[in-house]
Write a protein that holds these residues in place. Structure first.
Motif, mmCIF file in Angstrom:
data_model
loop_
_atom_site.group_PDB
_atom_site.id
_atom_site.type_symbol
_atom_site.label_atom_id
_atom_site.label_comp_id
_atom_site.label_asym_id
_atom_site.label_seq_id
_atom_site.Cartn_x
_atom_site.Cartn_y
_atom_site.Cartn_z
ATOM 1 N N GLY A 36 36.193 -17.158 -24.319
ATOM 2 C CA GLY A 36 34.803 -17.123 -23.879
ATOM 3 C C GLY A 36 34.454 -15.811 -23.203
ATOM 4 O O GLY A 36 33.347 -15.287 -23.362
ATOM 5 N N LYS A 74 39.134 -27.622 -28.443
ATOM 6 C CA LYS A 74 38.583 -26.268 -28.560
ATOM 7 C C LYS A 74 39.657 -25.198 -28.652
ATOM 8 O O LYS A 74 39.364 -24.024 -28.759
ATOM 9 C CB LYS A 74 37.656 -25.966 -27.381
ATOM 10 C CG LYS A 74 36.554 -26.974 -27.159
ATOM 11 C CD LYS A 74 35.626 -27.070 -28.332
ATOM 12 C CE LYS A 74 34.502 -28.046 -28.035
ATOM 13 N NZ LYS A 74 33.911 -28.616 -29.202
ATOM 14 N N HIS A 85 31.808 -24.940 -18.990
ATOM 15 C CA HIS A 85 32.498 -23.910 -19.783
ATOM 16 C C HIS A 85 32.063 -22.512 -19.343
ATOM 17 O O HIS A 85 32.903 -21.612 -19.187
ATOM 18 C CB HIS A 85 32.221 -24.112 -21.266
ATOM 19 C CG HIS A 85 32.714 -22.995 -22.126
ATOM 20 N ND1 HIS A 85 34.048 -22.699 -22.279
ATOM 21 C CD2 HIS A 85 32.046 -22.070 -22.855
ATOM 22 C CE1 HIS A 85 34.176 -21.646 -23.071
ATOM 23 N NE2 HIS A 85 32.977 -21.249 -23.425
ATOM 24 N N ILE A 86 30.780 -22.316 -19.101
ATOM 25 C CA ILE A 86 30.281 -21.011 -18.654
ATOM 26 C C ILE A 86 30.869 -20.656 -17.292
ATOM 27 O O ILE A 86 31.328 -19.531 -17.067
ATOM 28 C CB ILE A 86 28.740 -20.986 -18.619
ATOM 29 C CG1 ILE A 86 28.158 -21.100 -20.022
ATOM 30 C CG2 ILE A 86 28.226 -19.733 -17.906
ATOM 31 C CD1 ILE A 86 28.458 -19.924 -20.928
ATOM 32 N N ASN A 88 33.478 -13.245 -25.635
ATOM 33 C CA ASN A 88 32.123 -13.450 -26.156
ATOM 34 C C ASN A 88 31.053 -13.075 -25.139
ATOM 35 O O ASN A 88 30.075 -12.415 -25.482
ATOM 36 C CB ASN A 88 31.938 -14.909 -26.579
ATOM 37 C CG ASN A 88 32.764 -15.258 -27.782
ATOM 38 O OD1 ASN A 88 33.097 -14.402 -28.592
ATOM 39 N ND2 ASN A 88 33.120 -16.515 -27.907
ATOM 40 N N THR A 146 34.518 -19.719 -17.576
ATOM 41 C CA THR A 146 34.617 -18.398 -18.209
ATOM 42 C C THR A 146 34.244 -17.293 -17.230
ATOM 43 O O THR A 146 34.941 -16.278 -17.140
ATOM 44 C CB THR A 146 33.731 -18.350 -19.459
ATOM 45 O OG1 THR A 146 34.171 -19.363 -20.376
ATOM 46 C CG2 THR A 146 33.770 -16.989 -20.126
#
Length: 172
Positions: free
Chosen positions: A65, A57, A131-132, A68, A135
């Motif tokens: 992230g 990634k 991942h969330i 975003n 981030t």
């Protein structure tokens, strides 16, 4: 590599038509509708499209992230971070407002995060919640990235190491 640029940078008009949505890209097995293809590769020499996965990634995924999730500057625009002409990836500099309630989000269960921060919770990749969380933790630790991440207001540059294939920082 030379001579290739992103579509949005070309002066020529490109008419790109791709129908990989709705029932054309939906598998109905397993209880929930799921996409047949989630990634796409292009062989630019032959002009062929093929399903692709991208396990790498790239560098600084939590930072990217954070941009975003927080709706950073120009969040509605195409973000092109890789320059094929020089073979380098460029991140930032950018800033965002501190995310109110980040502590509350981090206290929630994985299922709660999946259900409330995904547009397709039934078919998310296994790493989605992790991942969330990473981030959100980054946003919590760096509420003002202009101060802590980009203190000199310079981008972070990376290049692929030819021997290992890993992203390595590049300084100018």
């Amino acid at each position: 590599m030379e001579g290739r640029v992103s579509f949005h940078r070309l002066t020529e008009e490109i008419d790109l038509t791709l129908a990989c949505c709705c029932e054309l890209n939906t598998a109905l097995g397993g209880g929930s509708p799921a996409p047949l293809v989630t990634g796409l590769g292009v062989d630019i020499r032959a002009g062929d499209l093929f399903p692709a996965t991208f396990p790498d990634k790239g560098p600084e995924l939590p930072l990217r992230g954070a941009r975003n999730i927080t709706g950073g500057p120009n969040s509605g625009q195409v973000l092109d971070i890789y320059d094929t002409a020089v073979g380098m990836l460029r991140i930032g500099p950018f800033t965002y407002e501190p995310l109110r309630g980040v502590d509350l989000w981090l206290d929630q269960s994985d299922d709660f995060i999946l259900q409330h921060l995904s547009t397709t919770p039934a078919v998310e990749a296994p790493h989605f919640v992790h991942h969330i969380r990473v981030t959100l933790k980054f946003i919590q630790q760096h509420p003002f990235p202009a101060v802590t991440v980009f203190p000199d207001n310079r981008p972070h540059y990376y290049r692929r190491d030819e021997q290992t294939g890993c992203w390595v920082p590049v300084r100018f």
